[in-house]
Design an enzyme around this catalytic site. Structure first.
Site, PDB file in Angstrom:
ATOM      1  N   LYS A  25       1.253  -0.920   0.254  1.00  0.00           N
ATOM      2  CA  LYS A  25      -0.141  -0.241   0.207  1.00  0.00           C
ATOM      3  C   LYS A  25       1.069   1.741  -0.172  1.00  0.00           C
ATOM      4  O   LYS A  25       0.222   2.096  -0.020  1.00  0.00           O
ATOM      5  CB  LYS A  25      -0.848   0.108   0.894  1.00  0.00           C
ATOM      6  CG  LYS A  25      -2.152  -1.385   1.410  1.00  0.00           C
ATOM      7  CD  LYS A  25      -3.270  -1.103  -0.027  1.00  0.00           C
ATOM      8  CE  LYS A  25      -4.467  -2.060   0.605  1.00  0.00           C
ATOM      9  NZ  LYS A  25      -5.132  -1.760  -0.445  1.00  0.00           N
TER      10      LYS A  25
ATOM     11  N   TYR B 172     -10.838  -5.187  12.596  1.00  0.00           N
ATOM     12  CA  TYR B 172      -9.808  -4.382  12.529  1.00  0.00           C
ATOM     13  C   TYR B 172      -9.275  -3.896  14.201  1.00  0.00           C
ATOM     14  O   TYR B 172      -7.864  -3.744  14.238  1.00  0.00           O
ATOM     15  CB  TYR B 172      -9.720  -2.529  11.834  1.00  0.00           C
ATOM     16  CG  TYR B 172      -8.783  -1.904  11.766  1.00  0.00           C
ATOM     17  CD1 TYR B 172      -7.710  -2.561  11.647  1.00  0.00           C
ATOM     18  CD2 TYR B 172      -9.116  -1.198  11.956  1.00  0.00           C
ATOM     19  CE1 TYR B 172      -6.619  -1.297  11.320  1.00  0.00           C
ATOM     20  CE2 TYR B 172      -8.078   0.314  12.840  1.00  0.00           C
ATOM     21  CZ  TYR B 172      -6.961  -0.096  11.813  1.00  0.00           C
ATOM     22  OH  TYR B 172      -6.271   0.525  12.684  1.00  0.00           O
TER      23      TYR B 172
HETATM   24  N1  LIG Z   1      -4.900   6.333   9.093  1.00  0.00           N
HETATM   25  C1  LIG Z   1      -5.600   6.250   9.935  1.00  0.00           C
HETATM   26  O1  LIG Z   1      -6.214   7.514  10.520  1.00  0.00           O
HETATM   27  C2  LIG Z   1      -5.291   5.270  11.032  1.00  0.00           C
HETATM   28  C3  LIG Z   1      -6.488   5.558  12.432  1.00  0.00           C
HETATM   29  C4  LIG Z   1      -5.475   4.644  13.382  1.00  0.00           C
HETATM   30  C5  LIG Z   1      -4.496   3.697  12.954  1.00  0.00           C
HETATM   31  N2  LIG Z   1      -3.443   4.150  12.026  1.00  0.00           N
HETATM   32  C6  LIG Z   1      -3.105   2.772  12.155  1.00  0.00           C
HETATM   33  O2  LIG Z   1      -1.369   3.610  11.731  1.00  0.00           O
HETATM   34  C7  LIG Z   1      -0.948   2.660  10.968  1.00  0.00           C
HETATM   35  C8  LIG Z   1      -0.789   3.374   9.869  1.00  0.00           C
HETATM   36  O3  LIG Z   1      -1.360   3.611   9.170  1.00  0.00           O
HETATM   37  P1  LIG Z   1      -1.679   4.390   7.565  1.00  0.00           P
HETATM   38  O4  LIG Z   1      -3.016   5.315   7.318  1.00  0.00           O
HETATM   39  O5  LIG Z   1      -0.152   5.039   7.132  1.00  0.00           O
HETATM   40  O6  LIG Z   1      -1.742   3.192   6.702  1.00  0.00           O
HETATM   41  P2  LIG Z   1      -1.425   3.142   4.505  1.00  0.00           P
HETATM   42  O7  LIG Z   1      -1.875   1.526   4.405  1.00  0.00           O
HETATM   43  O8  LIG Z   1      -0.461   4.317   4.057  1.00  0.00           O
HETATM   44  O9  LIG Z   1       0.248   2.539   5.877  1.00  0.00           O
HETATM   45  C9  LIG Z   1       0.551   0.991   6.047  1.00  0.00           C
HETATM   46  C10 LIG Z   1       2.401   0.695   5.273  1.00  0.00           C
HETATM   47  O10 LIG Z   1       2.639  -0.315   5.948  1.00  0.00           O
HETATM   48  C11 LIG Z   1       2.897  -1.207   4.862  1.00  0.00           C
HETATM   49  N3  LIG Z   1       2.577  -3.140   4.861  1.00  0.00           N
HETATM   50  C12 LIG Z   1       1.553  -3.537   4.995  1.00  0.00           C
HETATM   51  N4  LIG Z   1       1.877  -4.193   5.477  1.00  0.00           N
HETATM   52  C13 LIG Z   1       3.151  -5.327   5.867  1.00  0.00           C
HETATM   53  C14 LIG Z   1       3.604  -6.276   5.977  1.00  0.00           C
HETATM   54  N5  LIG Z   1       3.064  -7.142   5.663  1.00  0.00           N
HETATM   55  N6  LIG Z   1       4.767  -5.825   5.715  1.00  0.00           N
HETATM   56  C15 LIG Z   1       5.486  -4.966   5.436  1.00  0.00           C
HETATM   57  N7  LIG Z   1       4.864  -3.836   4.689  1.00  0.00           N
HETATM   58  C16 LIG Z   1       3.425  -3.642   4.882  1.00  0.00           C
HETATM   59  C17 LIG Z   1       2.204  -0.294   3.903  1.00  0.00           C
HETATM   60  O11 LIG Z   1       2.880  -0.921   2.182  1.00  0.00           O
HETATM   61  C18 LIG Z   1       1.819   0.458   3.816  1.00  0.00           C
HETATM   62  O12 LIG Z   1       2.740   1.406   3.217  1.00  0.00           O
HETATM   63  C19 LIG Z   1      -1.597   1.312  10.630  1.00  0.00           C
HETATM   64  O13 LIG Z   1      -0.972   0.677  11.660  1.00  0.00           O
HETATM   65  C20 LIG Z   1      -3.289   2.105  10.751  1.00  0.00           C
HETATM   66  O14 LIG Z   1      -3.438   0.583  11.778  1.00  0.00           O
HETATM   67  C21 LIG Z   1      -4.405   4.385  11.079  1.00  0.00           C
HETATM   68  O1  LIG Z   2     -17.279   9.084   2.467  1.00  0.00           O
HETATM   69  C1  LIG Z   2     -17.300   9.077   3.059  1.00  0.00           C
HETATM   70  C2  LIG Z   2     -16.363   8.530   3.652  1.00  0.00           C
HETATM   71  C3  LIG Z   2     -16.999   8.699   5.479  1.00  0.00           C
HETATM   72  N1  LIG Z   2     -17.641   9.199   5.729  1.00  0.00           N
HETATM   73  C4  LIG Z   2     -18.061   9.590   7.485  1.00  0.00           C
HETATM   74  O2  LIG Z   2     -16.662  10.487   7.939  1.00  0.00           O
HETATM   75  C5  LIG Z   2     -16.760   9.587   9.390  1.00  0.00           C
HETATM   76  C6  LIG Z   2     -15.278   8.878   8.818  1.00  0.00           C
HETATM   77  O3  LIG Z   2     -14.622   8.184   8.319  1.00  0.00           O
HETATM   78  P1  LIG Z   2     -13.590   7.975   7.703  1.00  0.00           P
HETATM   79  O4  LIG Z   2     -13.580   6.677   6.826  1.00  0.00           O
HETATM   80  O5  LIG Z   2     -12.669   8.700   6.772  1.00  0.00           O
HETATM   81  O6  LIG Z   2     -12.675   7.665   9.125  1.00  0.00           O
HETATM   82  P2  LIG Z   2     -12.606   6.143  10.512  1.00  0.00           P
HETATM   83  O7  LIG Z   2     -13.637   7.166  11.583  1.00  0.00           O
HETATM   84  O8  LIG Z   2     -13.716   5.365   9.808  1.00  0.00           O
HETATM   85  O9  LIG Z   2     -11.412   5.306  10.409  1.00  0.00           O
HETATM   86  C7  LIG Z   2     -10.766   5.582  10.717  1.00  0.00           C
HETATM   87  O10 LIG Z   2     -10.465   5.990  12.383  1.00  0.00           O
HETATM   88  C8  LIG Z   2     -10.496   4.729  13.218  1.00  0.00           C
HETATM   89  C9  LIG Z   2      -9.891   5.590  14.490  1.00  0.00           C
HETATM   90  O11 LIG Z   2     -11.108   6.782  15.428  1.00  0.00           O
HETATM   91  C10 LIG Z   2      -9.370   3.760  12.436  1.00  0.00           C
HETATM   92  O12 LIG Z   2      -8.201   3.914  13.136  1.00  0.00           O
HETATM   93  C11 LIG Z   2      -9.614   3.737  10.144  1.00  0.00           C
HETATM   94  O13 LIG Z   2      -8.465   3.298  10.783  1.00  0.00           O
HETATM   95  C12 LIG Z   2      -9.114   4.988  10.449  1.00  0.00           C
HETATM   96  O14 LIG Z   2      -9.986   4.869   9.424  1.00  0.00           O
HETATM   97  C13 LIG Z   2     -17.406   8.408   9.439  1.00  0.00           C
HETATM   98  O15 LIG Z   2     -18.489   8.912  10.616  1.00  0.00           O
HETATM   99  C14 LIG Z   2     -17.545   7.784   8.483  1.00  0.00           C
HETATM  100  O16 LIG Z   2     -18.343   7.202   8.346  1.00  0.00           O
HETATM  101  C15 LIG Z   2     -19.136   9.565   5.078  1.00  0.00           C
HETATM  102  O17 LIG Z   2     -19.378   9.913   5.348  1.00  0.00           O
HETATM  103  N2  LIG Z   2     -18.970   9.200   3.434  1.00  0.00           N
END
Ligand SMILES: NC(=O)c1ccc[n+]([C@@H]2O[C@H](COP(=O)([O-])OP(=O)(O)OC[C@H]3O[C@@H](n4cnc5c(N)ncnc54)[C@H](O)[C@@H]3O)[C@@H](O)[C@H]2O)c1
Ligand SMILES: O=c1ccn([C@@H]2O[C@H](COP(=O)(O)OP(=O)(O)O[C@H]3O[C@H](CO)[C@H](O)[C@H](O)[C@H]3O)[C@@H](O)[C@H]2O)c(=O)[nH]1
Length: 331
Positions: free
Chosen positions: A36, A142
């Site tokens: 990713k 998740y």
């Molecule tokens: N994006 C959010 O809002 C959010 C919120 C809470 C927690 N997180 C956590 O933060 C972390 C990063 O999220 P992100 O949004 O940057 O996701 P992302 O997908 O952009 O980054 C994850 C990275 O890990 C790599 N990866 C996945 N599986 C792998 C594997 N088996 N071996 C090696 N590389 C691997 C992917 O290629 C990617 O570059 C994740 O653990 C996610 O669960 C994200």
């Molecule tokens: O097209 C869209 C996408 C999202 N939403 C709404 O927007 C809010 C935020 O949604 P996101 O998908 O941006 O984020 P989430 O709150 O679902 O989840 C994010 O935050 C979580 C923690 O709060 C987890 O860690 C998860 O990995 C991360 O994606 C939610 O109410 C969702 O229903 C919409 O209405 N339309």
């Protein structure tokens, strides 16, 4: 200190890599399988090892070669909806992969671990804001995979004295102020990048998943925390581990809640685009309100946030999206 950044080519990991590049005293090694992540996000001069954490031999080879002193672990499968449909993919990548990483740390006697946890471990919270020690009852696989790792870490500390920090991010968003790196997930499921794709003309409208929640305008409320503020917390967490040699769990949010409609309105102001929106049914698994209480990070780490207003956060994301209308891919 040598710091291994697993998942450092992903959205949040790449911003931590940028933060490290402003500091002295650290050498960064990125590990990512690029499932990713984006190689384009990796700054010149930073060591990159393409490896999969689920392939123990490759990970051991990385540890053997670089001998890291600390590991930051961002690798995961991150889509809540997909985790409900294909839970085993999530347990394999997020739990089994992490176990392999921890086994390798044990083998090479690496003591410091920083883990990307999530607000999703709290499920439907009983109180708002969610305290650092609130009850953890995930409502999707998740969130459960992340809580499982948090539990595994408790036993690893007892068994072989690893010291860890779990950082429970709320809704990570925004982009580096340079506009050079930002959020580019495929498929994209996050609200702010989807809204901005409408402003770019890549989507006709944004779907609002439900306007019948018990909130001020009926749409879900979330705590949007800027990715650069998250990056600062990681550096502080590493400093804390090295100085205090103690494990901890911290919520990381802005403490402010914005509804889906308010985020869309903010994006209209920032982009000057009307951003048409259409109300659809609720998305399964969405809690109505998630707002962080991050007192522990403020008190113990001295963590402060630069970004509080959602307009300011959206503006940084917009800068990245305007510069990269198709994400990192050249189209
Ligand atoms: N994006 C959010 O809002 C959010 C919120 C809470 C927690 N997180 C956590 O933060 C972390 C990063 O999220 P992100 O949004 O940057 O996701 P992302 O997908 O952009 O980054 C994850 C990275 O890990 C790599 N990866 C996945 N599986 C792998 C594997 N088996 N071996 C090696 N590389 C691997 C992917 O290629 C990617 O570059 C994740 O653990 C996610 O669960 C994200
Ligand atoms: O097209 C869209 C996408 C999202 N939403 C709404 O927007 C809010 C935020 O949604 P996101 O998908 O941006 O984020 P989430 O709150 O679902 O989840 C994010 O935050 C979580 C923690 O709060 C987890 O860690 C998860 O990995 C991360 O994606 C939610 O109410 C969702 O229903 C919409 O209405 N339309």
């Amino acid at each position: 200190m040598k710091v291994l950044i697993c998942g450092g080519a992903g959205y949040i990991g790449s911003h931590i890599v940028r933060e490290f590049s402003t500091l002295s005293g650290y050498e960064i090694i990125i590990v990512d399988n690029l499932s990713k992540g984006h190689v384009e996000s990796i700054p010149k001069g930073v060591t990159f090892e393409k490896a999969d954490i689920c392939d123990k031999k490759s990970i051991e080879a990385v540890f053997e070669k670089h001998k890291p002193g600390a590991v930051m672990h961002f690798c995961a499968s991150i889509e809540v909806g997909e985790s409900v449909i294909d839970p085993l993919k999530y347990y394999e990548n997020n739990v089994v992969g992490t176990v392999y990483l921890l086994q390798t740390m044990q083998k090479y006697n690496v003591k410091y671990f920083i883990f990307s946890s999530t607000a999703a471990i709290f499920g439907n919270p009983e109180t708002t804001p969610i305290a650092d020690d609130a009850k953890t009852v995930p409502i999707n696989p998740y969130g459960d995979t992340k809580l499982t790792v948090e539990k595994i870490l408790v036993w690893c500390e007892k068994a072989f004295d690893i010291k860890y920090v779990c950082l429970r991010y709320f809704n990570a968003c925004g982009a580096h102020e340079s506009g050079e790196i930002g959020e580019d997930h495929d498929p994209e499921s996050h609200l702010i990048p989807l809204i901005l794709q409408v402003a770019l003309g890549r989507r006709p409208q944004i779907k609002i998943y439900g306007d019948d929640y018990d909130t001020r305008d009926g749409t879900c409320i979330r705590d949007y925390i800027h990715v650069t503020d998250l990056a600062h917390a990681h550096i502080k967490a590493l400093e804390y581990l090295v100085k205090e040699n103690k494990s901890q769990k911290f919520n990381l949010g802005s403490g402010e809640g914005y509804s889906v409609k308010e985020v869309i309105e903010a994006a209209r102001k920032v982009t000057g685009h009307p951003i048409p929106a259409v109300v659809e049914g609720r998305r399964p698994g969405d809690p109505a309100v998630l707002i962080a209480g991050s007192e522990r990070a403020e008190e113990i780490l001295g963590w402060t946030r630069k970004y509080k207003k959602v307009e300011d956060i959206v503006a940084t994301a917009w800068k990245y999206h305007q510069a990269h209308p198709h994400g990192y891919a050249e189209k």
